[in-house]
Design a protein around this motif. Sequence first.
Motif, PDB file in Angstrom:
ATOM      1  N   THR A 129       0.369  -1.099   0.463  1.00 43.25           N
ATOM      2  CA  THR A 129       0.123   0.109   0.078  1.00 43.25           C
ATOM      3  C   THR A 129       1.030   1.606  -0.161  1.00 43.25           C
ATOM      4  O   THR A 129       1.785   1.144   0.554  1.00 43.25           O
ATOM      5  CB  THR A 129      -0.589  -0.191   1.360  1.00 43.25           C
ATOM      6  N   VAL A 151     -11.096   6.102  -9.895  1.00 39.95           N
ATOM      7  CA  VAL A 151     -11.034   4.778 -10.186  1.00 39.95           C
ATOM      8  C   VAL A 151     -10.674   4.245 -11.384  1.00 39.95           C
ATOM      9  O   VAL A 151     -10.665   5.247 -12.187  1.00 39.95           O
ATOM     10  CB  VAL A 151     -11.805   4.011 -10.315  1.00 39.95           C
ATOM     11  N   LEU A 160      -7.715  -8.135  -5.834  1.00 40.99           N
ATOM     12  CA  LEU A 160      -8.462  -7.045  -5.218  1.00 40.99           C
ATOM     13  C   LEU A 160      -9.740  -7.567  -4.882  1.00 40.99           C
ATOM     14  O   LEU A 160     -10.441  -7.364  -5.282  1.00 40.99           O
ATOM     15  CB  LEU A 160      -7.723  -6.059  -5.520  1.00 40.99           C
ATOM     16  N   GLU A 161      -9.705  -7.371  -3.253  1.00 38.04           N
ATOM     17  CA  GLU A 161     -11.268  -7.628  -2.811  1.00 38.04           C
ATOM     18  C   GLU A 161     -12.016  -5.928  -3.175  1.00 38.04           C
ATOM     19  O   GLU A 161     -11.016  -5.110  -2.873  1.00 38.04           O
ATOM     20  CB  GLU A 161     -11.318  -7.949  -1.769  1.00 38.04           C
ATOM     21  N   HIS A 162     -12.822  -6.303  -2.979  1.00 38.42           N
ATOM     22  CA  HIS A 162     -13.973  -4.836  -3.501  1.00 38.42           C
ATOM     23  C   HIS A 162     -15.553  -4.209  -3.683  1.00 38.42           C
ATOM     24  O   HIS A 162     -15.167  -5.383  -4.169  1.00 38.42           O
ATOM     25  CB  HIS A 162     -13.299  -3.571  -4.202  1.00 38.42           C
ATOM     26  N   ASN A 163     -15.650  -3.814  -3.256  1.00 37.55           N
ATOM     27  CA  ASN A 163     -17.354  -3.801  -2.899  1.00 37.55           C
ATOM     28  C   ASN A 163     -18.326  -3.091  -4.016  1.00 37.55           C
ATOM     29  O   ASN A 163     -19.538  -2.858  -3.235  1.00 37.55           O
ATOM     30  CB  ASN A 163     -17.775  -3.537  -1.175  1.00 37.55           C
ATOM     31  N   ARG A 164     -17.943  -2.565  -4.851  1.00 34.46           N
ATOM     32  CA  ARG A 164     -18.248  -1.488  -5.724  1.00 34.46           C
ATOM     33  C   ARG A 164     -19.147  -2.966  -6.351  1.00 34.46           C
ATOM     34  O   ARG A 164     -19.259  -3.447  -7.355  1.00 34.46           O
ATOM     35  CB  ARG A 164     -16.958  -0.968  -7.330  1.00 34.46           C
ATOM     36  N   HIS A 207     -22.632   1.835  -6.943  1.00 33.92           N
ATOM     37  CA  HIS A 207     -21.811   3.306  -6.412  1.00 33.92           C
ATOM     38  C   HIS A 207     -21.577   3.580  -7.476  1.00 33.92           C
ATOM     39  O   HIS A 207     -21.132   5.302  -8.037  1.00 33.92           O
ATOM     40  CB  HIS A 207     -20.236   2.119  -6.144  1.00 33.92           C
ATOM     41  N   VAL A 253      -7.938  -0.055  -9.517  1.00 36.12           N
ATOM     42  CA  VAL A 253      -8.351   0.001  -7.865  1.00 36.12           C
ATOM     43  C   VAL A 253      -8.865   2.094  -7.661  1.00 36.12           C
ATOM     44  O   VAL A 253      -8.588   2.208  -8.861  1.00 36.12           O
ATOM     45  CB  VAL A 253      -6.924   0.345  -7.329  1.00 36.12           C
ATOM     46  N   ASP A 254      -9.683   2.243  -6.415  1.00 32.42           N
ATOM     47  CA  ASP A 254     -10.208   2.809  -6.346  1.00 32.42           C
ATOM     48  C   ASP A 254      -9.301   4.065  -4.703  1.00 32.42           C
ATOM     49  O   ASP A 254      -8.908   2.893  -4.357  1.00 32.42           O
ATOM     50  CB  ASP A 254     -12.006   3.109  -6.046  1.00 32.42           C
ATOM     51  N   TYR A 255      -9.276   5.251  -4.947  1.00 36.42           N
ATOM     52  CA  TYR A 255      -8.395   6.209  -3.824  1.00 36.42           C
ATOM     53  C   TYR A 255      -9.551   7.023  -3.834  1.00 36.42           C
ATOM     54  O   TYR A 255     -10.442   7.831  -4.908  1.00 36.42           O
ATOM     55  CB  TYR A 255      -7.155   6.164  -4.020  1.00 36.42           C
TER      56      TYR A 255
END
Length: 341
Positions: A129, A151, A160-164, A207, A253-255
């Motif tokens: 990270t 994103v 990569l685990e995400h909940n989008r 989202h 990836v989102d930030y």
Amino acid sequence: MAVVLQNAILKSLTHKCLVPLVCVRAGLETSSVLEAARKGTRAKAEAKKKAAKKEAVKKEFIPYRERLEQRRTGIKSPRRVEDHLKTPIDDVWITKFYKWKVYEAAEAIAMHRESHHPTILNSFDSLITAKVELDISLDKKNRYLDRISNVIRLPYDFPLEHNRSILVLTQDIDMQQKARELGADLAVGTEIIKMVQSGEFSLQDFHHVLAHPDLLQDLLSIKGMLKRKFPNVKSGTAGEDLVPIIERFTLGVDYSYTKHKHDPSYALIEVPFGSFHLSDEQLKANLSTILQDIESHKSNRKSTDLITMVCLTARPSSESFKIDHKALLEESEDVKIAARA
């Protein structure tokens, strides 16, 4: 005898009443001098009383949790100031008394790779990270950047685990099927408008909303419900070719930045850019892509640096290595210029 008595009276007046002897001898009236003395004394006393008087300050009620947070942080900015610290010259030093050592990105990645080796932490599936500290203040006083979030699709994908949750809007039946295969939660056409207006469907469950440009005119009727989620070409949520757009939101990836409570100019972004299954060069390329994208949010109303510090971390290790992010950005810019030429 009369002269002696007059001198005694004058001495008594000048001693007790603080009337200058010169004033008496000059023929000035003692009453006017005494009155002036009284006024000056009263003014000084009142000024002294005002200065000594403390104004009662009404204490604002602070919830218990906020008081604990203030006690923990000391109501100070987390930004590390190193101007007064020296650079370490020994192999071992106490970090709080010296400047943090700055590593090259490849060197910091290699050190994390060593600590996560199966013979040590045995955590090769961990994500690396980047902790990016920002200075979001603008040149104008008390003005700051509003939002820094995105994103992005990195050059090299990693688990990569995400909940989008993603909604795709298109009239093309084949594209709807393709969108579901790529990972979209729902892919429909203009029928979504009636479903939303009748209350059968809620846009808040998603989202991101992606759409083909042909549907944007029809979606204006529910623009108030979509708000910031309304798809548009500029933000990359609408386009003729939906495949790369969907892949960006399903695999990217989102930030987003997090502001500090006590320092309005300080913001932090924590974003993973790979795992140890990728090579050092691939990790470096992903990191460079993220930093360039963050740097692109810099406003023309800001003359100072947006990114102030970048550190690399990898759980479960608590080690954090500061890297030379400026060199990484300059290197990436040189590569771009060379590719254009």
